[in-house]
Design a protein around this motif. Sequence first.
Motif, PDB file in Angstrom:
ATOM      1  N   SER A  11       1.037  -1.256  -0.138  1.00 18.75           N
ATOM      2  CA  SER A  11      -0.588   0.056   0.118  1.00 18.75           C
ATOM      3  C   SER A  11       0.652   1.413   0.452  1.00 18.75           C
ATOM      4  O   SER A  11       0.666   2.259  -0.178  1.00 18.75           O
ATOM      5  CB  SER A  11      -0.892  -0.048   0.896  1.00 18.75           C
ATOM      6  N   SER A  36      -4.276   1.173   5.322  1.00 16.47           N
ATOM      7  CA  SER A  36      -4.157   1.823   3.851  1.00 16.47           C
ATOM      8  C   SER A  36      -5.582   1.109   3.177  1.00 16.47           C
ATOM      9  O   SER A  36      -4.822   0.939   2.052  1.00 16.47           O
ATOM     10  CB  SER A  36      -3.686   2.662   2.730  1.00 16.47           C
ATOM     11  N   LEU A  63       2.744  -4.741  11.439  1.00 10.90           N
ATOM     12  CA  LEU A  63       4.096  -4.795  11.302  1.00 10.90           C
ATOM     13  C   LEU A  63       4.776  -4.676  12.779  1.00 10.90           C
ATOM     14  O   LEU A  63       6.116  -5.468  13.029  1.00 10.90           O
ATOM     15  CB  LEU A  63       5.145  -4.689  10.238  1.00 10.90           C
ATOM     16  N   TYR A 150      16.949   4.987  12.607  1.00  9.85           N
ATOM     17  CA  TYR A 150      15.949   4.929  10.693  1.00  9.85           C
ATOM     18  C   TYR A 150      17.452   3.734  10.334  1.00  9.85           C
ATOM     19  O   TYR A 150      17.644   3.334   9.812  1.00  9.85           O
ATOM     20  CB  TYR A 150      15.493   6.188   9.584  1.00  9.85           C
ATOM     21  N   THR A 185       8.132  10.300  -2.782  1.00 10.97           N
ATOM     22  CA  THR A 185       7.214   9.489  -2.393  1.00 10.97           C
ATOM     23  C   THR A 185       6.264  10.494  -1.216  1.00 10.97           C
ATOM     24  O   THR A 185       7.011  11.542  -0.279  1.00 10.97           O
ATOM     25  CB  THR A 185       7.413   8.529  -1.254  1.00 10.97           C
ATOM     26  N   ASN A 188       8.447  12.306   1.813  1.00  6.22           N
ATOM     27  CA  ASN A 188       9.299  12.653   1.172  1.00  6.22           C
ATOM     28  C   ASN A 188       8.330  14.305   1.558  1.00  6.22           C
ATOM     29  O   ASN A 188       8.318  15.798   1.057  1.00  6.22           O
ATOM     30  CB  ASN A 188      10.129  13.587   0.573  1.00  6.22           C
TER      31      ASN A 188
HETATM   32  N1  LIG Z   1      10.616   7.087  -0.020  1.00  3.00           N
HETATM   33  C1  LIG Z   1      11.549   7.909   0.017  1.00  3.00           C
HETATM   34  O1  LIG Z   1      12.101   8.463  -0.299  1.00  3.00           O
HETATM   35  C2  LIG Z   1      12.629   6.020   0.884  1.00  3.00           C
HETATM   36  C3  LIG Z   1      14.095   6.641   0.613  1.00  3.00           C
HETATM   37  C4  LIG Z   1      15.055   5.396   1.081  1.00  3.00           C
HETATM   38  C5  LIG Z   1      14.222   3.991   1.275  1.00  3.00           C
HETATM   39  N2  LIG Z   1      12.943   3.868   1.436  1.00  3.00           N
HETATM   40  C6  LIG Z   1      11.968   3.058   1.878  1.00  3.00           C
HETATM   41  O2  LIG Z   1      11.600   2.284   1.656  1.00  3.00           O
HETATM   42  C7  LIG Z   1      10.166   2.166   1.701  1.00  3.00           C
HETATM   43  C8  LIG Z   1       8.709   2.487   1.404  1.00  3.00           C
HETATM   44  O3  LIG Z   1       8.795   3.694   1.219  1.00  3.00           O
HETATM   45  P1  LIG Z   1       7.578   4.487   0.766  1.00  3.00           P
HETATM   46  O4  LIG Z   1       8.434   5.988   0.286  1.00  3.00           O
HETATM   47  O5  LIG Z   1       7.120   3.609  -0.243  1.00  3.00           O
HETATM   48  O6  LIG Z   1       7.046   4.810   2.229  1.00  3.00           O
HETATM   49  P2  LIG Z   1       5.124   5.246   2.013  1.00  3.00           P
HETATM   50  O7  LIG Z   1       4.250   5.557   1.385  1.00  3.00           O
HETATM   51  O8  LIG Z   1       4.763   5.645   3.563  1.00  3.00           O
HETATM   52  O9  LIG Z   1       4.874   3.315   2.840  1.00  3.00           O
HETATM   53  C9  LIG Z   1       4.775   2.749   3.997  1.00  3.00           C
HETATM   54  C10 LIG Z   1       4.512   1.430   3.514  1.00  3.00           C
HETATM   55  O10 LIG Z   1       4.570   0.910   5.055  1.00  3.00           O
HETATM   56  C11 LIG Z   1       3.133   0.108   5.857  1.00  3.00           C
HETATM   57  N3  LIG Z   1       3.623   0.669   7.257  1.00  3.00           N
HETATM   58  C12 LIG Z   1       3.885   1.923   7.732  1.00  3.00           C
HETATM   59  N4  LIG Z   1       3.538   1.396   9.480  1.00  3.00           N
HETATM   60  C13 LIG Z   1       3.485   0.083   9.154  1.00  3.00           C
HETATM   61  C14 LIG Z   1       2.977  -1.138  10.239  1.00  3.00           C
HETATM   62  N5  LIG Z   1       2.984  -0.785  11.685  1.00  3.00           N
HETATM   63  N6  LIG Z   1       3.161  -2.597  10.121  1.00  3.00           N
HETATM   64  C15 LIG Z   1       3.122  -2.975   8.795  1.00  3.00           C
HETATM   65  N7  LIG Z   1       3.020  -2.105   7.761  1.00  3.00           N
HETATM   66  C16 LIG Z   1       3.155  -0.605   8.230  1.00  3.00           C
HETATM   67  C17 LIG Z   1       2.523   1.152   4.876  1.00  3.00           C
HETATM   68  O11 LIG Z   1       0.759   0.387   5.141  1.00  3.00           O
HETATM   69  P3  LIG Z   1      -0.688   1.294   5.070  1.00  3.00           P
HETATM   70  O12 LIG Z   1       0.051   3.080   4.833  1.00  3.00           O
HETATM   71  O13 LIG Z   1      -1.762   0.699   4.694  1.00  3.00           O
HETATM   72  O14 LIG Z   1      -0.392   1.684   7.116  1.00  3.00           O
HETATM   73  C18 LIG Z   1       3.110   1.474   3.755  1.00  3.00           C
HETATM   74  O15 LIG Z   1       2.102   0.059   2.743  1.00  3.00           O
HETATM   75  C19 LIG Z   1      10.501   2.149   3.370  1.00  3.00           C
HETATM   76  O16 LIG Z   1      11.041   0.752   3.636  1.00  3.00           O
HETATM   77  C20 LIG Z   1      11.121   3.466   3.123  1.00  3.00           C
HETATM   78  O17 LIG Z   1      11.856   3.251   4.566  1.00  3.00           O
HETATM   79  C21 LIG Z   1      12.012   4.760   0.789  1.00  3.00           C
END
Ligand SMILES: NC(=O)c1ccc[n+]([C@@H]2O[C@H](COP(=O)([O-])OP(=O)(O)OC[C@H]3O[C@@H](n4cnc5c(N)ncnc54)[C@H](OP(=O)(O)O)[C@@H]3O)[C@@H](O)[C@H]2O)c1
Length: 242
Positions: A11, A36, A63, A150, A185, A188
């Motif tokens: 999601s 979500s 999680l 983090y 995303t 940010n």
């Molecule tokens: N965006 C960036 O710039 C960036 C950069 C480097 C690394 N990352 C990494 O990439 C991965 C995905 O990031 P993203 O940008 O796609 O983030 P995102 O859009 O905020 O998505 C976060 C995801 O984590 C899930 N989640 C949050 N809390 C949870 C919990 N307690 N139990 C189970 N699931 C949970 C959310 O589920 P729900 O929405 O359904 O609650 C959602 O599916 C992350 O590990 C992040 O650290 C992101």
Amino acid sequence: MHQSALIIGASGDIGTVVARRLAKAGWSLYLHYFHSEQRISQLQAELQQTYPKQDFFVLQYDLTVEAHLDELTERLFQVDAVIFAAGITTYGLFSETTSQQIEQLWEMHIKLPMLLCQRLAPKLAKNQCGRIVFVGSVYGGSGSAMEVGYSTVKGAQSAFANAYAKEVASLGITVNVIAPGAVDTQMNQQFSTAAKENLKMEIPASRLARPDEIAYWVAALLDPAAGYLTGQTIYVSGGWRK
Ligand SMILES: NC(=O)c1ccc[n+]([C@@H]2O[C@H](COP(=O)([O-])OP(=O)(O)OC[C@H]3O[C@@H](n4cnc5c(N)ncnc54)[C@H](OP(=O)(O)O)[C@@H]3O)[C@@H](O)[C@H]2O)c1
């Protein structure tokens, strides 16, 4: 038979794009979400309509709660790949980070994924072609002020992949990390336009990544031809930091 992947955090912004890319490549998917519900239902409907011969199941799970992990695992039938794309960050000085925040970061990014890997290993080993992919972070390699907790758990994901890869390589399972830099995303959205412009100036590619530029590498690791790459962290960061 179709291959099946479990996407933890389907999601999320990156997880959703990973799901679309894998579905296009012919995978059936278990789509995990936490809060979500609407977003995941829409994604499931979209994928089911576009790829009617594949299966798309939805799973809801927090999680940070170990208690229902067995129940979650029992609902999974065939799993050839698992992608950990869930994540949260806490922004602030480490001196102000609470024990509860550290616990939550640890459980979500490391402890529960590790326990899930233990439970899924027999399924992943079935076809001698299992895949485990973490969406890590460049901060796991370089570290970041204001996101110390983090950065620590992201570094731990790489350390886990490095070690566990050695244990399961003979079973045909690979374990790797795709470590993005800054991706355009929701995560940010908290930054101001000025802060984002400053960030772009720091990145050699002069821009944030599009989620599909991360999903591309996740999907590449799932290709049967990628079976000899394991225990690695691949930094997809436009040349930034790593
Ligand atoms: N965006 C960036 O710039 C960036 C950069 C480097 C690394 N990352 C990494 O990439 C991965 C995905 O990031 P993203 O940008 O796609 O983030 P995102 O859009 O905020 O998505 C976060 C995801 O984590 C899930 N989640 C949050 N809390 C949870 C919990 N307690 N139990 C189970 N699931 C949970 C959310 O589920 P729900 O929405 O359904 O609650 C959602 O599916 C992350 O590990 C992040 O650290 C992101």
